[in-house]
Design an enzyme around this catalytic site. Structure first.
Site, PDB file in Angstrom:
ATOM      1  N   SER A   1       3.775  -3.084  -1.351  1.00 40.12           N
ATOM      2  CA  SER A   1       3.699  -4.329  -0.593  1.00 40.12           C
ATOM      3  C   SER A   1       2.270  -4.829  -0.392  1.00 40.12           C
ATOM      4  O   SER A   1       2.031  -6.031  -0.365  1.00 40.12           O
ATOM      5  CB  SER A   1       4.357  -4.135   0.774  1.00 40.12           C
ATOM      6  OG  SER A   1       3.731  -3.077   1.481  1.00 40.12           O
TER       7      SER A   1
ATOM      8  N   VAL B   1      -1.559  -0.042  -8.176  1.00 42.46           N
ATOM      9  CA  VAL B   1      -2.391   1.064  -8.634  1.00 42.46           C
ATOM     10  C   VAL B   1      -2.436   1.081 -10.151  1.00 42.46           C
ATOM     11  O   VAL B   1      -1.408   0.930 -10.822  1.00 42.46           O
ATOM     12  CB  VAL B   1      -1.837   2.401  -8.092  1.00 42.46           C
ATOM     13  CG1 VAL B   1      -2.608   3.578  -8.662  1.00 42.46           C
ATOM     14  CG2 VAL B   1      -1.896   2.422  -6.568  1.00 42.46           C
TER      15      VAL B   1
ATOM     16  N   LYS C   1      -6.856   1.563  -6.899  1.00 45.24           N
ATOM     17  CA  LYS C   1      -5.965   0.785  -6.040  1.00 45.24           C
ATOM     18  C   LYS C   1      -6.643  -0.534  -5.693  1.00 45.24           C
ATOM     19  O   LYS C   1      -7.798  -0.554  -5.277  1.00 45.24           O
ATOM     20  CB  LYS C   1      -5.653   1.576  -4.761  1.00 45.24           C
ATOM     21  CG  LYS C   1      -4.655   0.919  -3.837  1.00 45.24           C
ATOM     22  CD  LYS C   1      -4.318   1.858  -2.687  1.00 45.24           C
ATOM     23  CE  LYS C   1      -3.248   1.275  -1.767  1.00 45.24           C
ATOM     24  NZ  LYS C   1      -2.900   2.214  -0.677  1.00 45.24           N
TER      25      LYS C   1
ATOM     26  N   ASP D   1       2.538   6.555   7.739  1.00 45.98           N
ATOM     27  CA  ASP D   1       3.299   5.748   6.775  1.00 45.98           C
ATOM     28  C   ASP D   1       3.975   6.686   5.789  1.00 45.98           C
ATOM     29  O   ASP D   1       3.829   6.554   4.564  1.00 45.98           O
ATOM     30  CB  ASP D   1       2.360   4.775   6.057  1.00 45.98           C
ATOM     31  CG  ASP D   1       3.125   3.659   5.343  1.00 45.98           C
ATOM     32  OD1 ASP D   1       4.314   3.454   5.676  1.00 45.98           O
ATOM     33  OD2 ASP D   1       2.543   3.008   4.467  1.00 45.98           O
TER      34      ASP D   1
END
Length: 528
Positions: free
Chosen positions: A135, A139, A153, A288
């Site tokens: 989101s 990468v 990234k 996360d």
């Protein structure tokens, strides 16, 4: 801000209509008066386009269209197979690392802008095709000129504007809720939105993620529980992060894990241990932990090691929060509901005039049914709902600083259900918490706290002398000033002597700071 919120609302309605998400209401067991409201939606009477999508695919595509905040909500839902049908979960699982990528040429241009050089100068090899896309970022794989295999990234372009609109809408909803409902004010929605706003904007700064990754790596250096990849700081910028490429099995790839003979019970237990280690030992936890960010090493299947990536969201707790949570959890495990109720009152989370016995009975009613049952038979979602109902009755205030922890707990539960549904969460967590509490009150820890307090004494002495000088400048009577100075010197001297004696019990007396503390204390008393 309100204009942004209104514009975003129309965009949300447009996506709902495009994918006919209101059709999902037909699958819910709603009472007749609630179900009939779907016929009042004006677009239900308009001609519809046939999109030939399953309900799960329609929901996933709608969340993708709405942007990162909605995608992250879908990621959380994707771990809750106890709440949603399997076909919807399977589609939402694609939000973890299969969000449609943005153009490769755009990604390359952004990387070159951030690094200030062509990718051919920065890397020996660079793959313009993304390895994964989520989101916030996507990468790419690369190889440094020194030979290390890395991943690059890069942040998606144009995110800030979309996030600003969503946050504006959430702020508006929170303010309306607080003004309209005492129940909402108890939940502190404005503070919750502010915390989430800070968290989502922190994710857009990859230098912060790089720092978080480095800290988490240090916390687990040499550990066989968790591996965190190395960051290559010379290539890191606010919108570009370069770190070691890891090779592991996605934690959701059950077939591959079974093929290598992974001990799933041990894997699930180690996941719980990692979580509690991060929360209570380090007060620095990966917040996360959806399955797209977790892999399993192939090195030792019988003692499986986790690999964690994407440390953009990190949670921390104060020592007071740690102590409060540990005492509450231990009391829960021991079914000491009176202790739980008293802790809630002592912490100020419920009003001081709350009757302990009534709160104890309410908590017992919620928690007693869940004990001595495997994880597959326990729903933390239902438990939290019932706890919130209890909280409403006793006017308990929700603490915004614990929202990230609650989110992480839900992710841990969802992951545990997939890996080893029969995991006894209580038996796994209770010994760890008991060991942590014993360390908190051990003589060594107490002496360490004393030493830290003693180290502050010279600073306090300087502050006291400065205050007395100011008193003197204010024409205070000299005898009073001298008496105060003597008393302060005596107190500080005694504190230094006692601190050095206590510290000497655990340290060698040859340590020169202890002798310095002791002599300083004697000197202060003599001078007084």
């Amino acid at each position: 801000m309100r204009l942004l919120a209104i514009r975003r609302l129309f965009r949300i309605l447009q996506v709902i209509i495009r994918y006919r998400l209101d059709d999902l209401l037909y699958d819910l067991p709603l009472p007749w008066y609630a179900a009939s409201t779907r016929y009042l939606l004006p677009w239900r009477w308009l001609p519809r386009k046939q999109h030939n999508l399953t309900r799960g695919a329609a929901l996933r595509l709608a969340l993708e269209d709405l942007g990162p905040i909605f995608i992250k909500f879908g990621q959380i839902l994707s771990t809750r197979r106890d709440l949603l049908p399997a076909d919807i979960i399977d589609e939402l699982s694609r939000l973890q690392d299969q969000v449609p990528p943005f153009d490769s040429s755009t990604a390359t241009r952004l990387i070159e802008q951030q690094l200030g050089m062509p990718v051919s100068s920065a890397f020996k090899e660079f793959n313009p095709q993304p390895l994964a896309s989520a989101s916030i970022a996507q990468v790419h794989t690369a190889q440094l000129h020194s030979g290390e295999q890395v991943v690059v990234k890069v942040i998606r372009p144009g995110l800030a504007k979309v996030i600003a609109q969503d946050i504006a809408w959430l702020h508006l909803l929170a303010r309306i809720a607080e003004k309209a409902s005492p129940e909402a004010r108890r939940l502190h929605p404005c503070e919750v939105v502010e915390d989430y706003e800070k968290t989502i904007y922190d994710e857009l700064d990859l230098l912060r993620e790089a720092a978080n990754t480095s800290q988490l790596r240090r916390n687990f250096t040499g550990s066989d529980l968790l591996y965190v990849p190395q960051v290559y700081w010379e290539y890191c910028r606010p919108q570009v992060l370069v770190m070691e490429r890891i090779y592991g099995i996605p934690v959701t790839d059950m077939a591959a894990l079974q093929a290598q003979g992974t001990d799933f019970k041990r894997l699930a237990e180690r996941g719980v241990e990692i979580f509690f280690t991060q929360v209570f030992r380090d007060s620095f936890f990966h917040a996360d932990m959806h399955p797209g960010n977790i892999f399993v090493s192939t090195n030792n299947p019988s003692e499986p090691q986790y690999i964690a990536i994407d440390c953009g969201i990190i949670g921390t707790l104060t020592p007071e929060d740690q102590d409060y949570l540990a005492r509450n959890l231990l009391a829960f495990f021991k079914r000491d509901y009176h202790r739980v109720a008293q802790l809630h009152i002592d912490s100020g989370w419920v009003p001081a005039d709350t009757r302990v016995n009534e709160l104890e009975a309410a908590i017992r009613t919620v928690c007693e049914p869940i004990f001595e049952r495997p994880l597959k038979d326990i729903s933390f979602g239902q438990l939290l709902m019932r706890l919130f109902q209890t909280a409403r009755r006793f006017n308990m205030e929700v603490q915004p600083q614990l929202v990230l922890l609650q989110k992480t707990l839900l992710n841990i539960e969802g992951l545990g259900r997939q890996l080893y549904p029969d995991l006894d969460l209580w038996a796994t967590a209770k010994p760890y918490l008991e060991r942590w509490m014993r360390k908190r009150i051990s003589p060594k820890r107490v002496l360490n706290d004393v030493r830290q307090q003693v180290e502050q004494i010279p600073h306090l002495a300087r502050m006291a002398r400065t205050s007395l000088e100011r008193i003197n400048q204010a024409n205070q009577p000299p005898p009073l000033q001298q008496k105060m100075l003597r008393n302060i010197n005596i107190v500080l001297g005694v504190g230094l002597i006692v601190g050095s004696l206590l510290s000497g019990l655990s340290l060698q007396w040859a340590a020169w700071p202890l002798w310095l503390m002791l002599l300083s204390g004697v000197w202060l008393i003599v001078r007084a």
